[in-house]
Design an enzyme around this catalytic site. Structure first.
Site, PDB file in Angstrom:
ATOM      1  N   CYS A 157       0.833  -1.196   0.000  1.00 50.56           N
ATOM      2  CA  CYS A 157       0.000   0.000   0.000  1.00 50.56           C
ATOM      3  C   CYS A 157       0.865   1.242   0.000  1.00 50.56           C
ATOM      4  O   CYS A 157       0.357   2.346   0.122  1.00 50.56           O
ATOM      5  CB  CYS A 157      -0.931  -0.002   1.209  1.00 50.56           C
ATOM      6  N   CYS A 204       4.789   1.721   3.983  1.00 49.47           N
ATOM      7  CA  CYS A 204       6.127   1.611   4.572  1.00 49.47           C
ATOM      8  C   CYS A 204       7.084   2.625   3.956  1.00 49.47           C
ATOM      9  O   CYS A 204       7.960   3.145   4.638  1.00 49.47           O
ATOM     10  CB  CYS A 204       6.653   0.190   4.430  1.00 49.47           C
ATOM     11  N   CYS A 230       3.619  -6.858   5.510  1.00 48.43           N
ATOM     12  CA  CYS A 230       3.242  -7.674   4.347  1.00 48.43           C
ATOM     13  C   CYS A 230       4.445  -8.414   3.790  1.00 48.43           C
ATOM     14  O   CYS A 230       4.369  -9.599   3.476  1.00 48.43           O
ATOM     15  CB  CYS A 230       2.630  -6.793   3.261  1.00 48.43           C
ATOM     16  N   CYS A 275       2.923  -2.530  11.027  1.00 47.78           N
ATOM     17  CA  CYS A 275       2.156  -2.042   9.887  1.00 47.78           C
ATOM     18  C   CYS A 275       1.797  -0.583  10.106  1.00 47.78           C
ATOM     19  O   CYS A 275       0.889  -0.310  10.857  1.00 47.78           O
ATOM     20  CB  CYS A 275       0.892  -2.875   9.708  1.00 47.78           C
ATOM     21  N   HIS A 320       2.921  -5.021  26.310  1.00 49.83           N
ATOM     22  CA  HIS A 320       2.291  -4.919  27.626  1.00 49.83           C
ATOM     23  C   HIS A 320       3.328  -4.648  28.720  1.00 49.83           C
ATOM     24  O   HIS A 320       3.064  -3.915  29.667  1.00 49.83           O
ATOM     25  CB  HIS A 320       1.532  -6.212  27.916  1.00 49.83           C
ATOM     26  N   CYS A 323       4.259  -0.972  28.676  1.00 47.81           N
ATOM     27  CA  CYS A 323       3.150  -0.090  28.300  1.00 47.81           C
ATOM     28  C   CYS A 323       2.932   1.002  29.344  1.00 47.81           C
ATOM     29  O   CYS A 323       3.045   0.768  30.542  1.00 47.81           O
ATOM     30  CB  CYS A 323       1.873  -0.914  28.162  1.00 47.81           C
ATOM     31  N   CYS A 353      -6.454   0.483  31.613  1.00 46.76           N
ATOM     32  CA  CYS A 353      -5.844  -0.477  30.697  1.00 46.76           C
ATOM     33  C   CYS A 353      -6.863  -0.837  29.613  1.00 46.76           C
ATOM     34  O   CYS A 353      -8.051  -0.979  29.881  1.00 46.76           O
ATOM     35  CB  CYS A 353      -5.434  -1.727  31.466  1.00 46.76           C
ATOM     36  N   CYS A 391      -7.194  -4.791  23.380  1.00 46.75           N
ATOM     37  CA  CYS A 391      -5.761  -4.550  23.185  1.00 46.75           C
ATOM     38  C   CYS A 391      -5.005  -5.875  23.039  1.00 46.75           C
ATOM     39  O   CYS A 391      -5.195  -6.805  23.811  1.00 46.75           O
ATOM     40  CB  CYS A 391      -5.203  -3.756  24.345  1.00 46.75           C
ATOM     41  N   CYS A 431       7.157  -0.223  20.592  1.00 46.19           N
ATOM     42  CA  CYS A 431       6.283   0.946  20.406  1.00 46.19           C
ATOM     43  C   CYS A 431       6.150   1.804  21.676  1.00 46.19           C
ATOM     44  O   CYS A 431       6.206   3.025  21.588  1.00 46.19           O
ATOM     45  CB  CYS A 431       4.889   0.526  19.961  1.00 46.19           C
ATOM     46  N   CYS A 484      -0.374   4.131  19.594  1.00 50.53           N
ATOM     47  CA  CYS A 484      -1.754   3.666  19.624  1.00 50.53           C
ATOM     48  C   CYS A 484      -2.363   3.685  21.031  1.00 50.53           C
ATOM     49  O   CYS A 484      -3.399   4.307  21.267  1.00 50.53           O
ATOM     50  CB  CYS A 484      -1.845   2.272  19.030  1.00 50.53           C
ATOM     51  N   CYS A 495      -4.060  -1.911  20.929  1.00 48.63           N
ATOM     52  CA  CYS A 495      -3.027  -2.436  20.025  1.00 48.63           C
ATOM     53  C   CYS A 495      -3.668  -3.463  19.088  1.00 48.63           C
ATOM     54  O   CYS A 495      -4.416  -4.330  19.532  1.00 48.63           O
ATOM     55  CB  CYS A 495      -1.919  -3.089  20.854  1.00 48.63           C
ATOM     56  N   CYS A 505      -0.050  -5.560  15.182  1.00 45.13           N
ATOM     57  CA  CYS A 505       0.438  -5.538  13.802  1.00 45.13           C
ATOM     58  C   CYS A 505       1.906  -5.917  13.697  1.00 45.13           C
ATOM     59  O   CYS A 505       2.459  -5.897  12.612  1.00 45.13           O
ATOM     60  CB  CYS A 505       0.163  -4.190  13.145  1.00 45.13           C
TER      61      CYS A 505
END
Lengths: 481, 328
Positions: free
Chosen positions: B51, B54, B154, B188, B226, B229, B249, B255, B264, B276, B283, B286
């Site tokens: 798509c 990236c 992908c 992703c 987690h 987080c 949470c 999530c 992340c 996110c 989450c 991804c």
């Protein structure tokens, strides 16, 4: 006897596109545009939780995931009978606006500019089509500088977007009924800070550059007219009231066809398939009821794209369509020259400025602490339509829900409108029409063709995601690369 | 100054302390680049069933700034969205690299590889009158490259195009290229730091970083989301968000941070502006090969007792109780 030119791949667009033209006496006499990737995202959506749709459809396109996510949310809102609170509506608008800005800046500087501006003699600026680069050296140097500067600005537009969108590309805050992110004074302030810098770039660099290119390349105001029918679904809802006709929006819904302004009834949209790899008897249907049945042995077919038509006529979509439908005086002032390669670039630049200034007003309408989300329940059965405008043009999503799962999902996207093939009556699609009559000086360096195609900002990943096929033509198993 | 590999990995993982990855290794970056023959290692970037997200994500790289990457760090010989040339100018590059530059360039692949019908679902160019499928081109260029980087979900695992019912037989790169090292940069879209950090590592040390069981560089996928987080304290104290926009949470909103490995929470996204879970979005998982079939429904609780409809398990979306938003 004419000469055939094939440009495959066309780079600096989104996705996989092939252009094939016949040239006689230095002019294009026939043109075909074909999309060359198929992923089948509509099939993938079937049977899933409808709430997953806005996330899956964003992956249709990484340049404008927001447009697909938004159309999908509108679909769900419609099907779930829920509407977001003011904060939710405005945050969605701000996220979409931020993506317009990054998309338009990306398109002008990084996708299209190298057709007019000669880059430095190093990868990725070489190899390139040689020939007609006529900016004076100082203007050209400055434009290269702006190419670099624009990389930073579009990146900042993405950062601005993620203030409310979590991350970009592919935001995760989208949901029916609004967004998951909450509104705080700090976020508004941070967003504003980004917006100020980006707006200043658009007004003081982007628009002057677009004007500079238009001045030097002014003959391109007469090349690439296209079909001269325009269509806009409308975008950026300005109030919380229902707006079934799409009039109370920053960009109104409407059409401009055969020289007159007209209204839009989306049920008059049909899709022809005589020149696509689909069975002829499925031709001419409304997309919401469309049947997609592959037929690979059609000798007339050459594209995965269908040919959408409104009352049987091809329509161009995108910034030019939105500006004309909204009767923007600078674009209308161009008269017939608006229907041209440069007319499209010019409309896009003006639109970026309009969106940026509107966003500044929307920010002030946010109320910190108020919810941005309205709770909903998933209905046992339902259906919804989401009509929206991607940066590239009119985008429609259709959903059918059964047993709380996605029964069917359809999308008709901007590049299907612009880049689709001939219809059943043999009438060429807008990009094809724009190519016919174009001059080609050197068949080995057909820069004229890619200029015309890129002005439409095609996005092929969007255009060929929804087709259902069970097999495709075989090709030689091995070739020498 | 030089770093030991251990220190380098530590630096890569240290975004938690607020410094960004590449600025910490600035001097070494220059050194690594000076080692490449013409100062810039050539990279060919192919897009399959992608798509373009990236590539857009790579353009969002902050440090080093993307303009530095493009002009000074790598020699991006072909990229579908960035390269100036079109048509035969492009396919001639493919030919040149497959024949003359064997084992001297890196191949980056974005998007999955459709394999059904001999790959005819995705063609990426025309060469000498024949359509080049992504599958074929990857076979030729991937086996000629020094190493292959699978950029994004992908290319790593098949991602969205490879989701059930996988209409085009889309698979990740390492299902096609088995004789050359393939580095998976999942998520992703992919995170630009992960991609560039890996590129620098490979250039500097001349080998690929330690990979986890899914072929991802361990330094960027250290533990479950987690575990680090920012809403972890809510979990520990038993406070769960009951509706979208609520504090707590996000476990009950679906999530997947419990089963997703990535950094992340400490690296964040888009110049550390947001991510996110911070934005109240569960989450989606991804980073994992299970995305999106097993990590969906995205709003379904974990452990998932309600598989996606496509796998025809029992499907009962939670009817969430939504209390009136508190009036102030």
């Amino acid at each position: 006897m004419g000469q055939q030119i094939i440009v495959d791949p066309v780079t600096r667009i989104e996705g996989h596109l092939k252009i094939e033209v016949d040239v006689e006496n230095g002019k294009v006499v026939d043109a075909k545009s074909s999309g060359t990737l198929f992923r089948g995202i509509e099939l993938i959506l079937r049977g899933r939780d409808p709430r997953d749709a806005p996330h899956i459809v964003q992956r249709i396109c990484g340049v404008c995931p927001i447009a697909h996510g938004t159309a999908s949310m509108l679909c769900l809102d419609d099907a779930f009978k829920v509407s977001p609170p003011a904060n939710g509506r405005i945050v969605r608008n701000l996220i979409q606006g931020a993506n317009y800005l990054q998309s338009h800046i990306l398109h002008f500087y990084h996708l299209a500019a190298l057709d007019y501006v000669k880059g430095p003699d190093t990868a990725p600026f070489i190899p390139r089509y040689e020939g007609d680069y006529r900016l004076p050296k100082d203007v050209n140097d400055k434009a290269v500088e702006h190419y670099i500067q624009a990389l930073t600005i579009r990146k900042k537009a993405q950062e601005m977007l993620s203030v409310f969108g979590a991350k970009m590309p592919h935001v995760t805050v989208f949901t029916a009924g609004g967004v998951t992110e909450t509104v705080t004074p700090e976020k508004i302030a941070l967003f504003k800070q980004y917006l100020r810098e980006i707006t200043s770039f658009i007004d003081n660099v982007y628009i002057p550059d677009a004007v500079a290119v238009s001045t030097v390349y002014s003959d391109w105001f007469t090349i690439g007219a296209g079909c001269k029918n325009l269509l806009s679904y409308g975008a950026f809802k300005l109030s919380d009231d229902d707006d079934p006709d799409g009039q109370n929006r920053l960009f109104r819904r409407g059409r401009y066809a055969k020289g007159e302004f007209a209204s839009v009834d989306y049920r008059k949209i049909t899709e022809d398939v005589k020149h696509s790899w689909f069975a002829d008897e499925t031709s001419g249907k409304y997309p919401g009821e469309g049947v997609t049945e592959p037929d690979l042995n059609k000798k007339d077919a050459y594209s995965w794209l269908k040919a959408p038509r409104y009352e049987g006529e091809p329509h161009e979509v995108g910034p030019l369509a939105r500006m004309v439908v909204n009767k923007h005086k600078d674009v209308l002032g161009l008269g017939d020259k608006a229907f041209s390669v440069l007319g499209r670039h010019y409309a896009r630049a003006l639109e970026a400025s309009i969106v940026a200034h509107a966003m500044s007003e929307w920010l002030d309408q946010l109320v910190p602490g108020q919810p941005a989300f309205t709770p909903f329940d998933i209905p046992e059965e339902g259906a919804g339509v989401g009509l929206h405008e991607a940066p590239r043009g009119a985008l429609g999503h259709w959903i059918v829900i059964k047993d709380r799962r996605i029964e069917n999902y359809q999308a008709v996207v901007p590049t299907t409108w612009n880049g689709g093939p001939r219809d059943d009556r043999g009438k060429l699609g807008p990009i094809e029409q724009a190519l016919v009559g174009a001059p080609v000086k050197d068949p080995n360096n057909p820069i004229e063709l890619v200029r015309i195609v890129r002005a439409f900002d095609p996005c092929i990943a969007c255009a060929v995601h929804i087709l259902e096929i069970k097999g495709v033509a075989k090709e030689p198993k091995s070739f020498v690369v | 100054m030089g770093f030991t590999r251990r220190e380098f990995i530590k630096l890569c993982m240290s975004s938690a302390v607020g410094a960004s990855l590449i600025s910490l290794i600035g001097p070494d970056l220059e050194e690594a680049l000076a080692m490449a023959a013409d100062g810039k290692p050539p990279i060919i970037w192919l897009q399959g069933a992608s798509c373009t997200g990236c590539s857009i994500s790579l353009l969002n790289s902050v440090d080093p700034a993307i303009e530095k990457v493009l002009l000074d760090v790598i020699s991006l010989r072909y990229h579908p969205n960035i390269s100036a040339g079109s048509g035969h100018l492009v396919t001639e590059i493919f030919e040149e690299f497959s024949e003359k530059h064997k084992d001297q360039f890196f191949l980056v692949v974005e998007g999955a590889i459709p394999t059904k019908e001999d790959g005819a679902y995705c063609t990426i160019g025309e060469y000498k009158g024949r359509e080049l499928t992504m599958l074929h081109t990857l076979n030729v260029l991937g086996n000629a490259a020094k190493a292959v980087i699978a950029a994004g979900q992908c290319a790593s695992f098949g991602g969205i195009p490879g989701a059930a019912p996988n209409p085009t037989g889309a698979v990740g790169v390492n299902k096609v290229i088995t004789k050359k090292p393939v580095i998976n940069i999942s998520l992703c879209p992919m995170h630009p730091d992960h991609f560039l950090g890996t590129v620098v590592y490979v250039l500097k040390y001349g080998q690929i970083p330690e990979l986890d069981r899914y072929g991802r560089p361990k330094m960027f996928y250290p533990n479950y989301i987690h575990e680090s987080c920012e809403r972890r304290t809510y979990f520990d104290s038993g406070k769960f968000a009951r509706f979208i926009g609520d504090e707590g949470c996000l476990a009950l909103l679906g999530c997947k941070g419990f089963v997703s490995t990535a950094d992340c929470p400490t690296r964040l996204w888009n110049n550390k502006v947001n991510w996110c879970v911070k934005a109240g979005a569960p989450c989606l998982g991804c980073s994992e090969p299970t995305f999106p079939d097993e990590s969906g429904p995205f709003y379904g609780w974990y452990p998932l007792n309600n598989k996606t409809g496509v796998s025809y398990g029992k499907f009962e979306p939670q009817k969430t109780e939504f209390p009136e938003p508190a009036k102030k």
